[in-house]
Design an enzyme around this catalytic site. Structure first.
Site, PDB file in Angstrom:
ATOM      1  N   SER A 133       0.838  -1.203   0.000  1.00  0.00           N
ATOM      2  CA  SER A 133       0.000   0.000   0.000  1.00  0.00           C
ATOM      3  C   SER A 133       0.868   1.246   0.000  1.00  0.00           C
ATOM      4  O   SER A 133       1.947   1.258   0.570  1.00  0.00           O
ATOM      5  CB  SER A 133      -0.923   0.032   1.211  1.00  0.00           C
ATOM      6  N   LYS A 188      -4.027  -7.065   3.076  1.00  0.00           N
ATOM      7  CA  LYS A 188      -4.085  -5.915   2.155  1.00  0.00           C
ATOM      8  C   LYS A 188      -5.512  -5.669   1.669  1.00  0.00           C
ATOM      9  O   LYS A 188      -5.960  -4.535   1.530  1.00  0.00           O
ATOM     10  CB  LYS A 188      -3.141  -6.140   0.961  1.00  0.00           C
ATOM     11  N   HIS A 191      -7.273  -3.933   4.363  1.00  0.00           N
ATOM     12  CA  HIS A 191      -6.771  -2.546   4.336  1.00  0.00           C
ATOM     13  C   HIS A 191      -7.614  -1.746   3.342  1.00  0.00           C
ATOM     14  O   HIS A 191      -8.071  -0.637   3.634  1.00  0.00           O
ATOM     15  CB  HIS A 191      -5.290  -2.572   3.926  1.00  0.00           C
ATOM     16  N   ASN A 192      -7.823  -2.308   2.163  1.00  0.00           N
ATOM     17  CA  ASN A 192      -8.597  -1.589   1.148  1.00  0.00           C
ATOM     18  C   ASN A 192     -10.068  -1.458   1.541  1.00  0.00           C
ATOM     19  O   ASN A 192     -10.700  -0.450   1.236  1.00  0.00           O
ATOM     20  CB  ASN A 192      -8.465  -2.287  -0.206  1.00  0.00           C
ATOM     21  N   GLU A 195     -10.100   1.325   3.738  1.00  0.00           N
ATOM     22  CA  GLU A 195      -9.874   2.498   2.868  1.00  0.00           C
ATOM     23  C   GLU A 195     -11.197   2.947   2.215  1.00  0.00           C
ATOM     24  O   GLU A 195     -11.508   4.142   2.187  1.00  0.00           O
ATOM     25  CB  GLU A 195      -8.852   2.080   1.801  1.00  0.00           C
TER      26      GLU A 195
HETATM   27  N1  LIG Z   1      -1.840   1.896  -8.376  1.00  0.00           N
HETATM   28  C1  LIG Z   1      -1.924   1.707  -7.063  1.00  0.00           C
HETATM   29  O1  LIG Z   1      -2.151   2.649  -6.269  1.00  0.00           O
HETATM   30  C2  LIG Z   1      -1.720   0.356  -6.475  1.00  0.00           C
HETATM   31  C3  LIG Z   1      -1.770  -0.778  -7.266  1.00  0.00           C
HETATM   32  N2  LIG Z   1      -1.585  -2.007  -6.700  1.00  0.00           N
HETATM   33  C4  LIG Z   1      -1.629  -3.222  -7.499  1.00  0.00           C
HETATM   34  O2  LIG Z   1      -0.376  -3.368  -8.171  1.00  0.00           O
HETATM   35  C5  LIG Z   1      -0.572  -4.038  -9.437  1.00  0.00           C
HETATM   36  C6  LIG Z   1      -0.025  -3.148 -10.548  1.00  0.00           C
HETATM   37  O3  LIG Z   1      -0.762  -1.941 -10.500  1.00  0.00           O
HETATM   38  P1  LIG Z   1      -0.358  -0.644 -11.328  1.00  0.00           P
HETATM   39  O4  LIG Z   1       1.119  -0.520 -11.407  1.00  0.00           O
HETATM   40  O5  LIG Z   1      -1.163   0.461 -10.730  1.00  0.00           O
HETATM   41  O6  LIG Z   1      -0.954  -1.011 -12.746  1.00  0.00           O
HETATM   42  P2  LIG Z   1      -0.641  -0.380 -14.192  1.00  0.00           P
HETATM   43  O7  LIG Z   1      -1.902  -0.502 -14.945  1.00  0.00           O
HETATM   44  O8  LIG Z   1       0.011   0.939 -14.091  1.00  0.00           O
HETATM   45  O9  LIG Z   1       0.445  -1.402 -14.792  1.00  0.00           O
HETATM   46  C7  LIG Z   1       0.083  -2.709 -15.065  1.00  0.00           C
HETATM   47  C8  LIG Z   1       1.301  -3.506 -15.464  1.00  0.00           C
HETATM   48  O10 LIG Z   1       0.853  -4.839 -15.694  1.00  0.00           O
HETATM   49  C9  LIG Z   1       1.301  -5.240 -16.994  1.00  0.00           C
HETATM   50  N3  LIG Z   1       0.338  -6.173 -17.538  1.00  0.00           N
HETATM   51  C10 LIG Z   1      -1.000  -5.990 -17.692  1.00  0.00           C
HETATM   52  N4  LIG Z   1      -1.555  -7.104 -18.205  1.00  0.00           N
HETATM   53  C11 LIG Z   1      -0.544  -7.992 -18.362  1.00  0.00           C
HETATM   54  C12 LIG Z   1      -0.483  -9.326 -18.843  1.00  0.00           C
HETATM   55  N5  LIG Z   1      -1.581  -9.953 -19.262  1.00  0.00           N
HETATM   56  N6  LIG Z   1       0.725  -9.930 -18.859  1.00  0.00           N
HETATM   57  C13 LIG Z   1       1.839  -9.299 -18.445  1.00  0.00           C
HETATM   58  N7  LIG Z   1       1.839  -8.038 -17.978  1.00  0.00           N
HETATM   59  C14 LIG Z   1       0.668  -7.403 -17.933  1.00  0.00           C
HETATM   60  C15 LIG Z   1       1.362  -3.955 -17.785  1.00  0.00           C
HETATM   61  O11 LIG Z   1       2.173  -4.150 -18.907  1.00  0.00           O
HETATM   62  P3  LIG Z   1       1.955  -3.260 -20.270  1.00  0.00           P
HETATM   63  O12 LIG Z   1       2.717  -1.994 -20.005  1.00  0.00           O
HETATM   64  O13 LIG Z   1       2.557  -4.077 -21.301  1.00  0.00           O
HETATM   65  O14 LIG Z   1       0.475  -3.073 -20.422  1.00  0.00           O
HETATM   66  C16 LIG Z   1       1.960  -3.030 -16.723  1.00  0.00           C
HETATM   67  O15 LIG Z   1       3.348  -3.215 -16.636  1.00  0.00           O
HETATM   68  C17 LIG Z   1      -2.068  -4.298  -9.524  1.00  0.00           C
HETATM   69  O16 LIG Z   1      -2.358  -5.570  -9.023  1.00  0.00           O
HETATM   70  C18 LIG Z   1      -2.662  -3.242  -8.598  1.00  0.00           C
HETATM   71  O17 LIG Z   1      -3.925  -3.621  -8.107  1.00  0.00           O
HETATM   72  C19 LIG Z   1      -1.294  -2.158  -5.364  1.00  0.00           C
HETATM   73  C20 LIG Z   1      -1.223  -1.064  -4.557  1.00  0.00           C
HETATM   74  C21 LIG Z   1      -1.458   0.269  -5.018  1.00  0.00           C
HETATM   75  O1  LIG Z   2      -4.618  -0.823  -3.451  1.00  0.00           O
HETATM   76  C1  LIG Z   2      -4.759   0.352  -3.708  1.00  0.00           C
HETATM   77  C2  LIG Z   2      -4.649   1.396  -2.658  1.00  0.00           C
HETATM   78  O2  LIG Z   2      -4.431   0.829  -1.394  1.00  0.00           O
HETATM   79  C3  LIG Z   2      -5.099   0.707  -5.113  1.00  0.00           C
HETATM   80  O3  LIG Z   2      -4.954   2.072  -5.395  1.00  0.00           O
HETATM   81  C4  LIG Z   2      -6.464   0.203  -5.473  1.00  0.00           C
HETATM   82  O4  LIG Z   2      -6.617   0.264  -6.857  1.00  0.00           O
HETATM   83  C5  LIG Z   2      -7.567   0.993  -4.808  1.00  0.00           C
HETATM   84  O5  LIG Z   2      -8.785   0.337  -4.969  1.00  0.00           O
HETATM   85  P1  LIG Z   2      -9.935   0.843  -5.987  1.00  0.00           P
HETATM   86  O6  LIG Z   2      -9.250   1.043  -7.328  1.00  0.00           O
HETATM   87  O7  LIG Z   2     -10.945  -0.253  -5.981  1.00  0.00           O
HETATM   88  O8  LIG Z   2     -10.457   2.146  -5.428  1.00  0.00           O
END
Ligand SMILES: NC(=O)C1=CN([C@@H]2O[C@H](COP(=O)(O)OP(=O)(O)OC[C@H]3O[C@@H](n4cnc5c(N)ncnc54)[C@H](OP(=O)(O)O)[C@@H]3O)[C@@H](O)[C@H]2O)C=CC1
Ligand SMILES: O=C(CO)[C@H](O)[C@H](O)COP(=O)(O)O
Length: 467
Positions: A133, A188, A191-192, A195
């Site tokens: 997070s 986690k 946590h969400n 949130e």
């Molecule tokens: N954003 C946030 O605040 C938070 C996100 N998370 C979690 O972290 C993870 C990543 O999130 P985030 O960085 O925001 O996402 P993004 O959408 O910014 O990035 C996604 C990544 O996944 C890759 N990807 C998507 N589909 C595939 C696939 N089928 N095979 C291989 N690679 C793939 C993309 O590659 P490409 O560039 O080629 O599309 C990219 O590198 C998620 O599970 C999200 O829920 C957790 C905490 C906080």
């Molecule tokens: O894990 C997170 C924050 O802690 C991500 O930002 C998550 O995508 C938030 O949930 P939602 O997109 O359903 O609002």
């Protein structure tokens, strides 16, 4: 080329920032992003972000990426949750060796994590489900980390994970081994869920206050609250959001009132159903987002209501502040009860005080209340066992009642405030109307009921038609 000590797959928002964080802490790092049409430049563009002292090697070939890593390989996966993780695991397993460690840092479902751990264990590959997070900024500067899985595997990646995590006020890292199976991802997910409740509460406070106050006035109030015991990251960013402008218009006024979601709120709520806990606030927050998404229907129906507006702008700052404090406590009580029940059922032995501690910095729900939860949960598993908490709830009960009345008068839906109030009233009521439910069940389905004048172990049936 020297082998890297750590690998990361997926250079999206989180992956990029975590990579820079890892490299900044002195670890040599290999990164990989899939190469699909239009995305060829992802790796090269990312490499341009690295600073001079960083040791990052980028790859667009999965084989070369895997070959670039020291044994046992330690790879953090930061891609979209769901099927993409299974597809990636299928691609990776033939390339990996016994003893390698995969870490899924996405928001994966805890049951998927358990399934993947079992599947990979047969191939002697270790799999850690890592809750992360902190969003984009946390990933770069220090997130809160919730690792779950096999302890020995965690110990092998702990030096890297702990080096990138946020630090709490005592200087300890906001990263702590949570427990076996998918417990890290479960924690986690909850946590969400918390949130969701916190965000919806702030949205409802804003909705009530904006009946009579300007964004600047609400911001001033939030800033004042944030300097005291209501301090939280979400309150702070909401204060910032309120007065952000594009030209002479508030950005907030330009944002469509349809809330998105990626599933963790509804997963937490489903877990509450499965475990038999009353997580009414996170459930209400999820439903409030769903209702918001029916924009066209809402717009059409709203035309039927114009002209019938009673309004009362006379809600005092102190009253809404007390109601907000009340509802936040209930939200945390419900969230931690969900952890408690999961811990008992799955035998995870979750340490609620330690979980509170790693949630005091780096994460989205960090707050003064979370700081206090460290000591509340060091002695018991339930906020309602703390006399200060009970006194605060009792002292603020009148305030939440006034807030709800104000919401009704102004036609402002207060889903989570109502859920908080109903939970408190029900939990502090000795005799509820559940006797009616039991009688109805017995009447139509002979489901039987327990009696006040008999032992709890005995169940009775009444032949209602003959009475
Ligand atoms: N954003 C946030 O605040 C938070 C996100 N998370 C979690 O972290 C993870 C990543 O999130 P985030 O960085 O925001 O996402 P993004 O959408 O910014 O990035 C996604 C990544 O996944 C890759 N990807 C998507 N589909 C595939 C696939 N089928 N095979 C291989 N690679 C793939 C993309 O590659 P490409 O560039 O080629 O599309 C990219 O590198 C998620 O599970 C999200 O829920 C957790 C905490 C906080
Ligand atoms: O894990 C997170 C924050 O802690 C991500 O930002 C998550 O995508 C938030 O949930 P939602 O997109 O359903 O609002």
């Amino acid at each position: 080329m020297n082998k890297s000590s750590f690998g990361l797959i997926g250079l999206g928002v989180m992956g990029k920032n975590l990579s820079l964080n890892i490299a900044e802490k002195g670890h040599s790092l290999s990164v990989y992003n899939r190469t699909i049409e239009g995305e060829e430049k992802v790796v090269n563009e990312f490499l341009e972000l690295q600073e001079e002292h960083m040791r990052i090697n980028g790859f667009t070939s999965l084989n070369n990426f895997i070959d670039s890593l020291e044994h046992p390989r330690k790879i953090l996966i930061m891609i979209k949750a769901g099927k993409a993780i299974d597809q990636l695991i299928d691609l990776l397993t033939p390339l990996l060796s016994e003893g390698d460690i995969l870490i899924d840092g996405g928001n994966s479902h805890y049951q998927d994590t358990k399934r993947r751990q079992q599947f990979l264990k047969e191939k002697k590959i270790n799999f850690i489900g890592l809750g992360i997070s902190g969003g984009e900024e946390g990933a770069r500067k220090g997130p809160s980390l919730m690792p779950g899985g096999d302890l020995q595997s965690y110990d092998m990646v702990a030096p890297v994970l702990e080096s990138i995590a946020a630090t709490d006020i005592r200087g300890s890292k906001c990263c702590s081994y949570i427990g076996p199976d998918g417990s890290g991802h479960f924690v986690k997910m909850v946590h969400n869920g918390i949130e969701y409740g916190e965000m919806q509460l702030l949205a409802e406070v804003y909705a009530l206050l904006s009946v009579s106050r300007s964004n600047e006035e609400i911001k001033e109030l939030f800033v004042e609250w944030n300097s005291g015991n209501l301090n939280s990251y979400l309150l702070k960013i909401t204060a910032d959001i309120l007065t952000a402008k594009e030209g002479n218009r508030y950005v907030l006024d330009l944002i469509l009132d349809k809330a998105g979601n990626k599933g963790t709120g509804s997963w937490s709520t489903k877990a509450a159903f499965d475990l038999g806990t009353a997580n009414t606030m996170m459930a209400s927050a999820v439903f409030a987002r769903y209702i918001s998404s029916f924009k066209d229907k809402r717009s059409a129906l709203s035309k039927l209501i114009t002209g019938s507006s009673d309004s009362d702008s006379n809600i005092h700052n102190k009253t809404i502040k007390k109601a907000y404090e009340f509802a936040r406590i209930i939200n945390h009580q419900q969230g931690f009860q969900l952890l408690n029940e999961a811990s008992k059922l799955y035998k995870w032995r979750l340490n609620l005080s330690e979980i509170s501690r790693i949630w005091t910095n780096g994460c989205i729900i960090r707050s003064e209340l979370m700081n206090n939860c460290i000591s509340y949960f060091s002695n018991n598993h339930d906020l309602f066992e703390n006399s200060n908490i009970i006194e605060t709830l009792k002292a603020n009960e009148q305030a939440i009642k006034s807030v709800l009345i104000n919401g009704l008068t102004n036609r402002v839906p207060l889903d989570v405030f109502s859920a908080a109030n109903n939970y408190w009233i029900a939990m502090t009521t000795e005799r509820l109307s559940a006797n009616i439910i039991q009688a109805q069940r017995d009447y139509f389905g002979a489901h039987t009921y327990q009696r006040v004048d008999a032992s709890n172990h005995n169940f009775f049936h009444t032949n209602w038609h003959k009475l």
